[in-house]
Scaffold this active site. Structure first.
Site, PDB file in Angstrom:
ATOM      1  CB  THR A  13      51.721  40.852  39.380  1.00  0.00           C
ATOM      2  OG1 THR A  13      52.388  41.462  40.477  1.00  0.00           O
ATOM      3  CG2 THR A  13      52.181  41.491  38.075  1.00  0.00           C
ATOM      4  CB  ILE A  16      41.957  40.971  44.175  1.00  0.00           C
ATOM      5  CG1 ILE A  16      40.542  41.141  43.581  1.00  0.00           C
ATOM      6  CG2 ILE A  16      42.501  42.311  44.650  1.00  0.00           C
ATOM      7  CD1 ILE A  16      39.786  39.841  43.358  1.00  0.00           C
ATOM      8  NE  ARG A  36      57.703  46.465  43.486  1.00  0.00           N
ATOM      9  CZ  ARG A  36      57.390  45.977  44.678  1.00  0.00           C
ATOM     10  NH1 ARG A  36      57.870  46.540  45.763  1.00  0.00           N
ATOM     11  NH2 ARG A  36      56.604  44.935  44.800  1.00  0.00           N
ATOM     12  CB  VAL A  40      60.368  41.885  34.469  1.00  0.00           C
ATOM     13  CG1 VAL A  40      60.312  41.194  33.119  1.00  0.00           C
ATOM     14  CG2 VAL A  40      59.647  43.236  34.388  1.00  0.00           C
ATOM     15  CB  SER A  41      63.740  38.843  37.081  1.00  0.00           C
ATOM     16  OG  SER A  41      63.767  39.600  38.272  1.00  0.00           O
ATOM     17  CB  SER A 111      44.125  48.455  48.166  1.00  0.00           C
ATOM     18  OG  SER A 111      44.119  47.053  48.191  1.00  0.00           O
ATOM     19  CD  GLU A 112      37.961  50.277  51.050  1.00  0.00           C
ATOM     20  OE1 GLU A 112      37.205  49.454  51.595  1.00  0.00           O
ATOM     21  OE2 GLU A 112      38.248  51.363  51.577  1.00  0.00           O
ATOM     22  CG  PHE A 113      39.273  44.847  46.103  1.00  0.00           C
ATOM     23  CD1 PHE A 113      38.331  44.916  45.076  1.00  0.00           C
ATOM     24  CD2 PHE A 113      40.377  45.683  46.053  1.00  0.00           C
ATOM     25  CE1 PHE A 113      38.506  45.783  44.007  1.00  0.00           C
ATOM     26  CE2 PHE A 113      40.568  46.562  44.997  1.00  0.00           C
ATOM     27  CZ  PHE A 113      39.634  46.612  43.969  1.00  0.00           C
ATOM     28  CE  LYS A 133      42.111  46.819  53.026  1.00  0.00           C
ATOM     29  NZ  LYS A 133      41.329  45.722  52.410  1.00  0.00           N
TER      30      LYS A 133
END
Lengths: 308, 308
Positions: A13, A16, A36, A40-41, A111-113, A133
């Site tokens: 969510t 990226i 988690r 949702v809330s 996780s890079e990007f 990283k």
């Protein structure tokens, strides 16, 4: 042709992550997102989660800090893509431990990007940020987990709408601030394209234990070229305020966190040229637009048209 | 009166660290700064190190990741002030381990110098960022190390020269962006005063195992009051662009790291009022300007005069 691998996205969510999830479902990979219970809330995230459900994503409830739930989620899939945020890079050691235990993961994309964290000329606090990283890369390799690192360079959607000018929501029409002399090349890649190329890489033996660099030729531009492109579109000349390298280093040194981090990323990318100042050698990397010429990527030129 | 305690500063060449070092030498505490061997050759930092030497600071060569050098440095002093940067918060567990081993430290001030990390209404990625500082607090308390936490709120020197507008070096004269409705109170404290109050706290039994909050009355202002103060000084009315809370949350959600961190800090401070929205109770805290009324602190009003 083999069945498409099942993909689990962590941080789906996030900035990226949502583009990775979209690309994964569009490429018809069975797609799983770890979330988690309390996500949702979350007002902004709940809408996104509805979109995920509508596109066939399977939501798995779990937490990076809950080893059992993590191992259970991993056992459902073949590939793990982490798009965890800048504050959670270190926490990926827990993911690595769970991948090791699960034993079934064919490819891990930590996780890079961004820039190549093993090849840069950054200054602090970016050095420490990239070092986190680097640690995750080394831990992945030490455990013998099959990996691909995605160096997607600058996010077009973040950078182009403002030409890197902060606190504005459209490119400047009167004045632009340029870090350094504006003559080093950077690379701007749309978030949708980052998603597309990333998903193409997960089942590709050519990207196994390699770095996938995104340098689509039309999107490799100096900052001065970028400004000039924009000026041609709006038929106006901008006032240019250049911040020389030594002045920028002083500003970085005199700014608190996280402003110094933001400025130091600009220094690395736009003054030192860390998107482009090394050759991609076959021993460690491949370039996305060469590997997947069928991808009709969004050019910077086209991207900017939306803002005229 | 007892001899002034010996103070070791970690991160002494950093943004707030240099003001702590200055306040320490000015208050005639024997002052030590831990630096890495390679810091001396850093172009910006070498000048600062020369200033330290000239003011009688003792440089100790060592590294947070070298336990032996750290314990050795700690044994030379009585008080440890950490001003390590935002990327090194977690690493302070190594400092805590070394303090425990050294056994002689009378007071530890971990790297804080912002909001109260136990009392806030932040959103991600600030929640994760503040959680790192929470972890360091809990680890310090669990080890029984005597502590003081400094909640100094917003840095005046970072915030006031631009009124929080990014990429500019002086306050705006035409247009200003305001997060939320601009009606919640924040606190702006000059870096020199953060240094002065911090050093006063280190030998004070009233701050032992407490949080020292800096809320000097003249510097508690809403953003609208801040803009109005500036408008009066320049005898001009600024155009105001308000970013409502829900829109700001959306922008945070849609921005990559570290821009989202910067915006989310603004959200916590300027929209949710996290500098001021709780009472300081005697059980956990004390307020700096009440405790040390003799400090002639810099008011926001005076601070802004430098930019007219």
């Amino acid at each position: 042709m083999a069945a498409k691998s099942k993909i689990l996205v962590l941080g789906g969510t996030g900035y990226i992550g949502k583009f990775i999830v979209k690309a994964s479902t569009e490429a018809e990979h069975p797609t799983f997102v770890l979330i988690r219970e309390n996500t949702v809330s979350h007002p902004e995230k709940s809408k996104l989660i509805e979109t995920f459900k509508a596109s066939g994503v399977t939501l798995l409830y779990g937490d990076l800090h809950d080893h059992e739930s993590l191992v259970k989620a991993l056992k459902e899939v073949d590939v793990v893509i982490s798009t965890l945020g800048g504050q959670q890079i270190d926490d990926q050691v827990k993911l690595i431990a769970a991948i090791k235990e699960a034993g079934n993961i064919k490819r891990f994309l930590p996780s890079e990007f961004g820039l190549d964290v093993d090849r840069h000329n950054a200054v602090e606090p970016v050095v420490s940020f990239l070092a986190k990283k680097v640690n995750i890369r080394r831990a992945t390799e030490a455990e013998g987990i099959p990996y691909t690192y995605i160096c997607s360079n600058a996010f077009a959607g973040y950078f182009l709408p403002t030409l890197g000018q902060q606190n504005v929501t459209a490119p400047p029409r009167d004045k632009v601030t340029i870090l350094g002399d504006g003559n080093v090349e950077a690379v701007f890649v749309s978030e949708e394209d980052v998603g597309t190329y990333t998903i193409k890489a997960v089942d590709d033996p050519r990207t196994l234990n390699k770095t996938l660099y995104l340098r689509p030729p039309a999107n490799v531009l100096t900052f001065n070229q970028l400004v000039s492109l924009w000026e041609n579109k709006i038929k106006n000349t901008l006032e240019k305020v250049y911040i020389p390298e030594d002045q920028l280093l002083k500003i970085i040194q005199e700014s608190p966190f996280p402003a110094n981090l933001m400025l130091a990323l600009g220094y690395s990318m736009l003054v030192k040229g860390d998107c482009t100042n090394y050759e991609i050698e076959a021993s460690f990397g491949v370039e996305g637009s060469e590997l997947y010429p069928e991808v009709n990527y969004t050019t910077v030129d086209d991207y900017l048209n939306a803002f005229i």
